[in-house]
Structures are given as structure tokens and as C-alpha cells.
Scaffold this motif. Structure first.
Motif, PDB file in Angstrom:
ATOM      1  N   ILE A  19      -6.448 -33.314   9.582  1.00  0.00           N
ATOM      2  CA  ILE A  19      -7.451 -32.556   8.895  1.00  0.00           C
ATOM      3  C   ILE A  19      -6.489 -31.174   7.880  1.00  0.00           C
ATOM      4  O   ILE A  19      -6.169 -30.726   8.744  1.00  0.00           O
ATOM      5  CB  ILE A  19      -9.030 -32.532   9.405  1.00  0.00           C
ATOM      6  CG1 ILE A  19      -9.342 -33.451  10.209  1.00  0.00           C
ATOM      7  CG2 ILE A  19      -9.730 -32.372   8.887  1.00  0.00           C
ATOM      8  CD1 ILE A  19     -10.552 -33.891  11.039  1.00  0.00           C
ATOM      9  N   GLY A  20      -6.799 -32.221   6.812  1.00  0.00           N
ATOM     10  CA  GLY A  20      -5.971 -30.843   6.271  1.00  0.00           C
ATOM     11  C   GLY A  20      -7.733 -30.625   5.199  1.00  0.00           C
ATOM     12  O   GLY A  20      -8.418 -30.951   4.538  1.00  0.00           O
ATOM     13  N   LEU A  21      -7.494 -28.888   5.004  1.00  0.00           N
ATOM     14  CA  LEU A  21      -8.707 -28.585   3.850  1.00  0.00           C
ATOM     15  C   LEU A  21      -7.996 -27.806   3.141  1.00  0.00           C
ATOM     16  O   LEU A  21      -6.835 -26.824   3.379  1.00  0.00           O
ATOM     17  CB  LEU A  21      -9.442 -27.457   4.790  1.00  0.00           C
ATOM     18  CG  LEU A  21     -10.090 -27.186   4.607  1.00  0.00           C
ATOM     19  CD1 LEU A  21     -11.398 -27.850   3.662  1.00  0.00           C
ATOM     20  CD2 LEU A  21     -11.183 -25.896   5.130  1.00  0.00           C
ATOM     21  N   ILE A  22      -8.101 -28.035   2.105  1.00  0.00           N
ATOM     22  CA  ILE A  22      -8.084 -27.242   0.457  1.00  0.00           C
ATOM     23  C   ILE A  22      -9.443 -25.956   0.387  1.00  0.00           C
ATOM     24  O   ILE A  22      -9.923 -26.921  -0.057  1.00  0.00           O
ATOM     25  CB  ILE A  22      -7.653 -27.657  -0.875  1.00  0.00           C
ATOM     26  CG1 ILE A  22      -5.571 -28.474  -0.524  1.00  0.00           C
ATOM     27  CG2 ILE A  22      -7.193 -26.416  -2.029  1.00  0.00           C
ATOM     28  CD1 ILE A  22      -5.497 -29.003  -1.173  1.00  0.00           C
ATOM     29  N   LYS A  23      -9.260 -24.518   0.936  1.00  0.00           N
ATOM     30  CA  LYS A  23     -10.497 -24.051   0.649  1.00  0.00           C
ATOM     31  C   LYS A  23     -10.684 -23.562  -0.862  1.00  0.00           C
ATOM     32  O   LYS A  23      -9.410 -22.557  -1.823  1.00  0.00           O
ATOM     33  CB  LYS A  23     -10.988 -22.884   1.492  1.00  0.00           C
ATOM     34  CG  LYS A  23     -12.026 -21.820   1.845  1.00  0.00           C
ATOM     35  CD  LYS A  23     -12.817 -23.082   2.564  1.00  0.00           C
ATOM     36  CE  LYS A  23     -13.750 -22.116   3.119  1.00  0.00           C
ATOM     37  NZ  LYS A  23     -14.791 -23.293   3.475  1.00  0.00           N
ATOM     38  N   GLN A  24     -11.817 -24.164  -1.239  1.00  0.00           N
ATOM     39  CA  GLN A  24     -12.410 -23.766  -2.918  1.00  0.00           C
ATOM     40  C   GLN A  24     -12.900 -22.749  -2.684  1.00  0.00           C
ATOM     41  O   GLN A  24     -13.669 -22.092  -4.157  1.00  0.00           O
ATOM     42  CB  GLN A  24     -12.162 -25.048  -3.324  1.00  0.00           C
ATOM     43  CG  GLN A  24     -11.331 -25.839  -3.417  1.00  0.00           C
ATOM     44  CD  GLN A  24     -10.032 -25.245  -4.751  1.00  0.00           C
ATOM     45  OE1 GLN A  24     -10.835 -24.724  -5.774  1.00  0.00           O
ATOM     46  NE2 GLN A  24      -9.200 -25.760  -4.428  1.00  0.00           N
ATOM     47  N   ILE A  25     -14.392 -22.930  -1.971  1.00  0.00           N
ATOM     48  CA  ILE A  25     -15.258 -21.821  -1.503  1.00  0.00           C
ATOM     49  C   ILE A  25     -14.933 -20.425  -1.147  1.00  0.00           C
ATOM     50  O   ILE A  25     -14.802 -20.554   0.583  1.00  0.00           O
ATOM     51  CB  ILE A  25     -16.385 -22.798  -1.007  1.00  0.00           C
ATOM     52  CG1 ILE A  25     -17.050 -23.720  -2.132  1.00  0.00           C
ATOM     53  CG2 ILE A  25     -17.820 -21.314  -0.879  1.00  0.00           C
ATOM     54  CD1 ILE A  25     -17.763 -24.759  -2.126  1.00  0.00           C
TER      55      ILE A  25
END
Length: 189
Positions: A19-25
Motif C-alpha cells: 500500500i502506497g500513500l501520497i498524503k494530501q491532507i
């Protein structure tokens, strides 16, 4: 996020996933970013592995992750009661408005926010107030976290007041903070 994958793996024989996550919040904004991330992992696993979980089943898994997580299953306007997991659908159309979110360099932890709230009965029926024209919200709807958080972080109160001064129809701290959002009419843009 990973907890969501673990609770599904307990009930289903699915392979390991990356699982990859690009955090925007931003963290500590009160915008539900972490809760949304965790919930969308559930939704993603359901779709990826064709688990055929219903929205109700997904909401039960999401509730194990956090009280605000089930909201992100349907991801539409609802009036939430109880600990935030009992929903009544509401009709809320903000298409005619512009929403601005200001996130200053302030982090408010959930624990800090809740420690300052004084539970009390409201004299406002929030379910009725949310159905009022948005121009009326500032007279009826308030975020109970604001009182103690604004004392600790006066800049947040200043931002809210500045947004009203700039023509916002309604403005509030988002959830447990620290983001401040404002609703403007389209003509403001």
C-alpha cells in the motif's frame, strides 16, 4: 491504514498487498484524512479482491478503525449522531458555493481537542439547523472544539474572523482542528 488491511485479512484469505500513500491532507487538520485513508483501504481491498462486502459490512469494519471512519464508506452528506456512527441522510448541495480551507502551521492533536470540550446539552437542534439556508448557519451552528482551541491558539480565531471580514457566509474550525474552512458565494470568486 495498515490496521484496515489487518482486520480484513482476519476474515478473508487474501494475499499480502503493498500500500502506497501520497498524503494530501495534513495531519492534525481535523479534516478526517487519516480516517479516510484507513477506510479507503477497506474499500480498495473489497474491490481489488472482489470480496463483495456490502456498505453495511464495510461500515462495521470501518467502525473498528475509528468512530468517524464509517462516514467515508458512503462519502456523502449525513447527519451523524451517537459517537458519529449513526447516520441520517441529509440533502446538502454546495455546488453554488466556493469552499476555502486555511491550514496554518499549527497541529492540534485529537486528544488535546477533546480534553478542552465541556459536554453539555445544546439549545439548538442541529439536524434542523443544518437544513436552514447557509446564511443562517453562523447564528445556529458552532463547533464546540473552538472555545478551548481558540484560547490555546488565538491565530485560529483571527483566521476565522478574517474570513468573515472577507465575505464568508459561514466559517468554522474543521472537526477537532486546526484547519479553518469558509463557505463563500460563487460571486465572491
Amino acid at each position: 491504514m495498515f490496521k484496515g488491511a489487518r482486520i480484513v485479512k482476519k476474515d478473508f484469505d487474501i494475499p499480502a498487498v503493498r500500500i502506497g500513500l501520497i498524503k494530501q491532507i495534513p495531519i492534525g487538520a481535523g479534516l478526517g484524512g487519516g480516517s479516510a485513508d484507513a477506510t479507503f483501504v477497506l474499500k480498495g481491498l473489497n474491490e481489488l479482491f472482489k470480496l463483495n462486502l456490502t456498505s453495511t459490512q464495510l461500515a462495521k469494519y470501518a467502525a473498528q478503525l475509528g468512530a468517524d471512519c464509517p462516514f467515508f464508506i458512503a462519502n456523502k452528506p449525513v447527519f451523524a449522531t451517537g459517537i458519529g456512527t449513526e447516520f441520517t441522510e441529509i440533502s446538502l448541495d454546495l455546488d453554488e458555493y466556493h469552499i476555502a480551507v486555511i491550514m496554518p502551521d499549527i497541529h492540534v492533536s485529537t486528544a488535546e481537542a477533546y480534553s478542552g470540550v465541556k459536554p453539555m446539552l445544546s439549545d439548538v437542534n442541529l439536524e434542523e439547523a443544518i437544513r436552514l439556508p447557509i446564511q443562517e448557519w453562523k447564528f445556529h451552528i458552532r463547533n464546540d472544539f473552538e472555545e478551548s482551541i481558540f484560547e490555546r491558539y488565538p491565530l485560529l480565531k483571527e483566521i476565522k474572523e478574517a474570513l468573515y471580514h472577507k465575505g464568508a457566509i459561514y466559517t468554522s474550525m474543521s472537526g477537532s482542528g486546526a484547519a479553518i474552512y469558509a463557505i463563500f458565494g460563487k460571486r465572491w470568486i
